[in-house]
Design an enzyme around this catalytic site. Structure first.
Site, PDB file in Angstrom:
ATOM      1  N   CYS A 220       0.863  -1.179   0.000  1.00 21.19           N
ATOM      2  CA  CYS A 220       0.000   0.000   0.000  1.00 21.19           C
ATOM      3  C   CYS A 220       0.900   1.230   0.000  1.00 21.19           C
ATOM      4  O   CYS A 220       2.099   1.121  -0.249  1.00 21.19           O
ATOM      5  CB  CYS A 220      -0.975  -0.007   1.185  1.00 21.19           C
ATOM      6  SG  CYS A 220      -0.237   0.114   2.824  1.00 21.19           S
TER       7      CYS A 220
ATOM      8  N   ARG B 171      -3.334  -0.773   5.321  1.00 22.39           N
ATOM      9  CA  ARG B 171      -3.938  -1.822   4.504  1.00 22.39           C
ATOM     10  C   ARG B 171      -3.027  -3.019   4.257  1.00 22.39           C
ATOM     11  O   ARG B 171      -3.430  -4.167   4.483  1.00 22.39           O
ATOM     12  CB  ARG B 171      -4.406  -1.237   3.163  1.00 22.39           C
ATOM     13  CG  ARG B 171      -5.472  -0.181   3.311  1.00 22.39           C
ATOM     14  CD  ARG B 171      -5.793   0.506   2.010  1.00 22.39           C
ATOM     15  NE  ARG B 171      -4.660   1.294   1.554  1.00 22.39           N
ATOM     16  CZ  ARG B 171      -4.571   1.871   0.361  1.00 22.39           C
ATOM     17  NH1 ARG B 171      -5.553   1.714  -0.520  1.00 22.39           N
ATOM     18  NH2 ARG B 171      -3.518   2.592   0.034  1.00 22.39           N
TER      19      ARG B 171
ATOM     20  N   ASP C 139      -8.605   3.473   1.235  1.00 22.67           N
ATOM     21  CA  ASP C 139      -7.598   3.880   2.215  1.00 22.67           C
ATOM     22  C   ASP C 139      -8.301   4.559   3.389  1.00 22.67           C
ATOM     23  O   ASP C 139      -8.961   5.577   3.211  1.00 22.67           O
ATOM     24  CB  ASP C 139      -6.604   4.833   1.569  1.00 22.67           C
ATOM     25  CG  ASP C 139      -5.393   5.115   2.429  1.00 22.67           C
ATOM     26  OD1 ASP C 139      -5.407   4.777   3.635  1.00 22.67           O
ATOM     27  OD2 ASP C 139      -4.423   5.678   1.898  1.00 22.67           O
TER      28      ASP C 139
END
Length: 145
Positions: free
Chosen positions: A14, A20, A120
């Site tokens: 990420c 994440r 996100d």
């Protein structure tokens, strides 16, 4: 269903390796039952040497995963070369990975959710981290043995 064997070494990526990708790596590692070697990294080095985001640590714990020992790392060509499969959390990360990994690694780069981005949660309330964790967990099955 595919006739190809599942990858043994997976890299999740990420933006900062702060939310994440560490959670995705934890899910794949735990649910892979030892059949997968999973690492995570980020494009940026903002949190390198720190910990995962506190809200993601909490969301992971609520789902039975432990991110308390995670230390963010920055992705590099070596990590990409070593992986059998590199899973980007969103399209912008995927594009950057293409530049870092080069043409030789193009075949192993893909989006974690196949055709959509993992949202996100950065800068959002704890509920966004919980929703993100649920999305990541629900998307893990295609990569599990």
């Amino acid at each position: 269903m595919t006739d190809r064997p599942l990858p043994r070494r997976i890299l999740t990526v990420c933006l900062g390796n702060y939310c994440r990708s560490p959670f995705a790596a934890a899910v794949l590692s735990v649910r892979g039952g030892g059949a997968l070697e999973v690492r995570s990294a980020g494009l940026l080095d903002l949190w390198v040497g720190g910990t995962a985001h506190p809200s993601m640590i909490a969301a992971a714990a609520d789902r039975g995963y432990d991110l308390s020992g995670h230390t963010p790392a920055r992705v590099d060509r070596h990590l990409i070369d070593r992986a059998d499969l590199v899973l980007a959390m969103d399209r912008s990360v995927l594009e950057e990975l293409r530049a870092v990994g080069g043409a030789a690694n193009e075949r192993k780069l893909r989006l974690y959710l196949g055709d959509r981005d993992v949202p996100d949660p950065m800068g959002k309330p704890a509920s966004a981290f919980a929703e993100c964790a649920a999305i990541i967990e629900s998307g893990a099955d295609p990569y599990l043995p």
